[in-house]
Enzyme design. Structure first.
Site, PDB file in Angstrom:
ATOM      1  N   HIS A 163      -0.072   9.314   3.693  1.00 43.67           N
ATOM      2  CA  HIS A 163      -0.865   8.601   4.700  1.00 43.67           C
ATOM      3  C   HIS A 163      -0.736   9.287   6.046  1.00 43.67           C
ATOM      4  O   HIS A 163       0.348   9.749   6.412  1.00 43.67           O
ATOM      5  CB  HIS A 163      -0.412   7.134   4.817  1.00 43.67           C
ATOM      6  N   ASP A 197      -4.378   9.196   3.356  1.00 46.79           N
ATOM      7  CA  ASP A 197      -5.239   8.014   3.460  1.00 46.79           C
ATOM      8  C   ASP A 197      -5.187   7.391   4.850  1.00 46.79           C
ATOM      9  O   ASP A 197      -4.208   7.522   5.597  1.00 46.79           O
ATOM     10  CB  ASP A 197      -4.796   6.946   2.445  1.00 46.79           C
TER      11      ASP A 197
END
Length: 707
Positions: free
Chosen positions: A240, A88
């Site tokens: 992430h 992400d």
């Protein structure tokens, strides 16, 4: 007073200025919106509306969910021994390439949920993701918490993101992950409402089976442990690649992938793992819209950097100017104090020349104040330049000794001054506007510097008589702070560009050297003063020679006066531009005086609209406490300078309360005056004479102070 060829002033530049300001503000607002990106873990998600009950199919279903507009839900999970690594918040120029390198090292593929703003900043990374066999899903445009947004904002976030990805990769994303989401059992009512809207827009929502919370940086082993699925099960793993230091994430991948591959797991994309269709190709319209969005975003970021640098430069220049003003003011104060200890000397007959055009409201007070002067052998010559209000009649009815009236057809202020000079008998000339009231000792103090044979002209101290309202107080502060501090500085630096028409003394020999007052510019006082300096004469300032003048009583009248002053000053600067390359006194005028005027009275004011737009941008997007602190610091600094200037001029501090309000109207009006003057100067227009309507404020002041 003078008659010029009247040319209709252009209007289109105001439209262009408005459009420029709006475009500037729009670009900065886009940058502010885009830059308001918080990485995962930067704070708790904002609380949204309840959104109603969440179906059990969502909270108990698989991580990949399709939600219909009717709230119907279908979910899927990754097959056994199949891992979909998802990343992400990217792309990030530092961490995304490192993660891609690790994935390539082990032949693994992943799904990257990227924000549109980051894609626009680094489109080459988005293309690399796709080129290396990975896929991209949408993660909103600025990492916005969809559950806390209205529906229109949700739609905008997803549309902008889709266009950005389409422009960078040529494909439209069909997968999306809401920021701040986690596993299905964490979905609440507000989050489900956002998922329902995303489903209605055709998106497949991807949550997670395993949320590693790597944004907390818990350590490599903790991330690896959190990512491992139940034995033999497939999983969507949330990681992430942006939003902070991702070194632990990169290191964890280097451990996790080979460990699970040795157990028979395969690492693939969400779409490939679930046998979904490839994302559709973007239309030409989507690609063009995305490209335009990228250019606009880049332009906004560029504007922010340029204006930030400009603001810094303006602040540094302003502080440097202030420092020079204060240092020169102290030097000038000591110099004037030494000179004031010397007794006033009689320097010979003085001729006071008063050019007057429709000055019946103040002319009596002006003449009476001159006759009441304590300087001996004073003659007053009033040159009526074709007045239509009986100005000359007012003076003649006074029948004062030593006062002479000359009538002439209207020919302009310079011609009236030259007429007075031709009829004057004294070798020392004092030139006075017809709305000015002198203190009794003003003439004597004004001519004292002419004892020095090198001095050709002396500027007196003009004060505002009508200072009761806000506009009067603002002009009073402007006169005290700007005009007088500047004149002290110019005196010390020996580059005084203007002796004001309200109160100035001249040596006849100096006037003769420059062949009188020129009518080639509207700022005849500035033109005249610059010519004197270029002829080798010194021009000084004496603050103790005080005259009271009537300032404009309305914004319209103020505009007209300042427009004429500014336009005329630009004319004079252009006329005397060769002083920049000359030596001696002319060189000091050019390299000090003209450069100062160009920088602080032309260029910086022309850029003032950008400063105001940047200030509005700060109010909208910067922390309020920071904006308030900057404004308060700037205002306090101005107040301190104003207080010091008032103290030097022996004025009361009362008007200081109006200083903060001056930034709201008055300053912008002065900047617009400079803009209008610059446009007219560039177009070569000939500005008509803007006469100020007098209301008799100088007369009222004289009556109030008369013993």
């Amino acid at each position: 007073m003078s008659r010029h060829i009247e040319r209709r002033e252009p209007k289109a530049h105001w439209l262009l200025l408005s459009l420029f300001t709006l475009v500037l503000l729009a670009g900065l607002c886009l940058n502010g919106y885009v830059s308001n990106v918080r990485g995962e873990g930067a704070g708790q998600p904002a609380a949204g509306a309840s959104g109603g009950a969440v179906p059990a199919e969502v909270t108990e279903g698989g991580p990949v969910q399709r939600v219909g507009a009717d709230s119907s839900v279908s979910t899927r999970a990754m097959p056994a021994k199949t891992i979909a690594l998802t990343f992400d918040d990217g792309p990030d120029p530092r961490w995304t390439p490192r993660i891609l390198d690790v994935l390539a090292k082990y032949g693994a593929h992943g799904t990257f949920f990227q924000t549109g703003a980051q894609v626009n900043r680094h489109p080459e990374l988005a293309r690399r993701v796709v080129d290396e066999g990975h896929e991209i899903g949408a993660h909103t445009f600025v990492h916005a918490d969809l559950s806390a947004l209205p529906s229109w904002r949700r739609g905008m976030e997803m549309t902008l993101t889709s266009n950005a990805i389409a422009a960078a990769t040529g494909h439209v994303p069909v997968l999306m992950r809401p920021p701040y989401s986690s596993e299905p059992d964490a979905v609440d009512g507000a989050a489900f409402a956002a998922m329902r809207q995303a489903g209605a827009d055709g998106y497949l929502v991807v949550l997670a089976d395993r949320d590693t919370e790597d944004w907390r940086r818990p350590g490599v082993e903790a991330i690896v442990a959190a990512a491992q699925p139940a034995k033999g099960a497939g999983a969507v793993v949330m990681l992430h690649d942006s939003g902070g230091d991702r070194a632990q994430t990169v290191a964890a991948l280097d451990v996790l992938i080979p460990r699970l591959q040795s157990q028979g797991y395969r690492f693939t994309t969400v779409s490939e793992g679930l046998k979904l269709a490839a994302p559709p190709a973007a239309s030409a319209g989507q690609r063009w819209r995305g490209q335009a969005l990228r250019w606009a975003q880049a332009g906004g970021a560029g504007l922010d950097r340029v204006l930030g640098a400009f603001m810094l430069a303006a602040v540094v220049l302003g502080l440097l100017r202030l420092l020079i003003q204060l240092v020169c003011a102290r030097i000038h104060v000591r110099r004037v104090r030494r000179q004031s200890r010397q007794p006033l000397q009689y320097l010979g007959p003085v001729s006071v020349i008063v050019p007057a055009y429709n000055e019946s409201a103040n002319i009596e007070a002006t003449v009476r104040s001159l006759v009441a002067s304590d300087y001996p052998r004073l003659e007053v010559i009033v040159v009526d330049d074709g007045s239509t209000d009986g100005t000359a009649d007012v003076v003649e009815r006074l029948r004062l000794p030593g006062v002479f009236v000359i009538r002439q057809a209207n020919a302009g202020k310079p011609a009236a001054l030259n007429t007075g000079i031709a009829h004057a008998r004294g070798d020392l000339l004092v030139m006075v506007d017809g709305d000015t009231v002198f203190e009794p000792d003003a003439v004597g103090r004004l001519v004292q510097p002419l004892r020095d044979p090198d001095v050709g002209a002396v500027s007196g101290n003009t004060k505002v008589a009508n200072r009761r309202g806000l506009l009067g107080r603002w002009q009073h502060l402007e006169y005290v702070i700007g005009f007088n501090l500047d004149r002290r500085m110019f005196d010390v630096l020996r580059c005084m560009p203007t002796v004001p028409g309200a109160i100035g003394a001249f040596r006849r020999d100096a006037v003769r050297d420059v062949r009188g007052v020129s009518s080639e510019t509207l700022a005849e006082d500035t033109d005249f003063t610059m010519a004197l300096i270029r002829a080798g004469w010194r021009v000084v300032y004496t603050p103790d020679a005080i005259a009271w003048t009537e300032a404009p009583a309305s914004l319209r009248q103020l505009w007209r006066q300042r427009y004429r002053w500014c336009y005329g000053t630009m004319q004079a600067m252009w006329k005397h531009r060769r002083a920049l390359v000359q030596g001696g006194a002319a060189g000091r005028l050019g390299r000090r005086g003209l450069s100062y005027l160009l920088l602080f009275q032309v260029l910086l004011p022309l850029c003032a609209c950008m400063v105001d737009v940047y200030g509005l941008y700060g109010l909208l997007f910067l922390p309020p406490a920071k904006v308030a602190a900057v404004w308060l610091g700037f205002t306090v600094m101005q107040a301190l300078v104003a207080g010091y200037a008032l103290r030097l001029d022996r004025e009361r501090y009362g008007p200081l309360w109006s200083l903060p309000f001056q930034q709201v109207v008055y300053r912008q009006l002065m900047y617009l005056v400079v803009f209008q003057s610059a446009v007219m100067a560039l177009l070569g227009g000939r500005l008509r004479w803007h006469r100020i309507v007098r209301i008799g404020a100088a007369t009222e002041h004289a009556a109030a102070t008369r013993p």
